[in-house]
Design a protein around this motif. Structure first.
Motif, short mmCIF file in Angstrom:
data_model
loop_
_atom_site.label_atom_id
_atom_site.label_comp_id
_atom_site.label_asym_id
_atom_site.label_seq_id
_atom_site.Cartn_x
_atom_site.Cartn_y
_atom_site.Cartn_z
N ASP A 80 59.31 95.55 5.03
CA ASP A 80 58.26 96.54 4.79
C ASP A 80 57.36 95.98 3.70
O ASP A 80 57.83 95.66 2.59
CB ASP A 80 58.88 97.87 4.36
N GLU A 81 56.09 95.84 3.98
CA GLU A 81 55.15 95.26 3.03
C GLU A 81 55.10 96.05 1.72
O GLU A 81 54.96 95.47 0.64
CB GLU A 81 53.75 95.17 3.66
N ARG A 82 55.23 97.36 1.82
CA ARG A 82 55.20 98.20 0.60
C ARG A 82 56.40 97.89 -0.29
O ARG A 82 56.25 97.74 -1.52
CB ARG A 82 55.18 99.68 0.97
N ILE A 83 57.58 97.77 0.29
CA ILE A 83 58.77 97.45 -0.50
C ILE A 83 58.66 96.04 -1.06
O ILE A 83 59.01 95.80 -2.22
CB ILE A 83 60.05 97.64 0.34
N ARG A 84 58.14 95.13 -0.27
CA ARG A 84 57.93 93.76 -0.76
C ARG A 84 57.02 93.78 -2.00
O ARG A 84 57.30 93.12 -3.00
CB ARG A 84 57.32 92.91 0.33
N ASN A 85 55.93 94.54 -1.92
CA ASN A 85 55.00 94.62 -3.06
C ASN A 85 55.68 95.22 -4.28
O ASN A 85 55.49 94.74 -5.40
CB ASN A 85 53.77 95.45 -2.68
N ILE A 86 56.47 96.27 -4.07
CA ILE A 86 57.17 96.91 -5.20
C ILE A 86 58.11 95.91 -5.87
O ILE A 86 58.11 95.76 -7.09
CB ILE A 86 57.97 98.15 -4.70
N LYS A 87 58.89 95.21 -5.06
CA LYS A 87 59.83 94.22 -5.61
C LYS A 87 59.09 93.07 -6.29
O LYS A 87 59.52 92.59 -7.35
CB LYS A 87 60.74 93.69 -4.51
N ASP A 88 58.00 92.61 -5.70
CA ASP A 88 57.23 91.52 -6.29
C ASP A 88 56.63 91.91 -7.64
O ASP A 88 56.64 91.12 -8.60
CB ASP A 88 56.13 91.04 -5.35
N VAL A 89 56.11 93.12 -7.73
CA VAL A 89 55.53 93.58 -9.00
C VAL A 89 56.62 93.73 -10.06
O VAL A 89 56.43 93.35 -11.22
CB VAL A 89 54.74 94.90 -8.80
N ALA A 90 57.78 94.26 -9.67
CA ALA A 90 58.89 94.39 -10.62
C ALA A 90 59.35 93.01 -11.10
O ALA A 90 59.61 92.81 -12.29
CB ALA A 90 60.05 95.15 -9.98
#
Length: 113
Positions: A80-90
């Motif tokens: 999921d691109e949204r989860i990927r973005n969340i993890k990448d930002v964290a």
């Protein structure tokens, strides 16, 4: 006293759980190495404050990153691109705190070389 115990026991459990994660443990080991280097270099009190704050910030960022990753994985393990973005930002938050800590280390090291 019992109220304090109820308040802080879960927190200490969280520290134990966090330290069980490889990334958090690595940051703690690196922090320990920084303390050993500080002892060898005989840092002054202001330098020690910087080292302690940097270590605390990096370990805190890594623990938050770990918690965010676990929460995202609990929500979904599918791509999921949204989860990927969340993890990448964290993860970026950990990187930025580590880079700031490294910059502080360089400033302190220059003074002792």
């Amino acid at each position: 006293m019992n109220a304090l115990k109820k308040k802080f026991l879960p927190t200490f459990r969280g520290v134990k759980v966090g330290l069980g994660h490889r990334s958090v443990l690595i940051q703690c080991i690196l922090g320990g190495m920084a303390v050993i280097a500080g002892l060898i270099m005989k840092l002054d009190s202001v330098e020690w404050l910087a080292v302690i704050i940097c270590i605390g910030c990096v370990i805190t960022a890594e623990m938050m990153n770990t918690a965010i990753e676990w929460l995202c994985d609990l929500y979904s393990t599918k791509k999921d691109e949204r989860i990927r973005n969340i993890k990448d930002v964290a993860g970026a938050a950990v990187l930025i705190s580590a880079m700031a800590a490294l910059a502080c280390a360089v400033v302190i090291l220059i003074r002792h070389i």
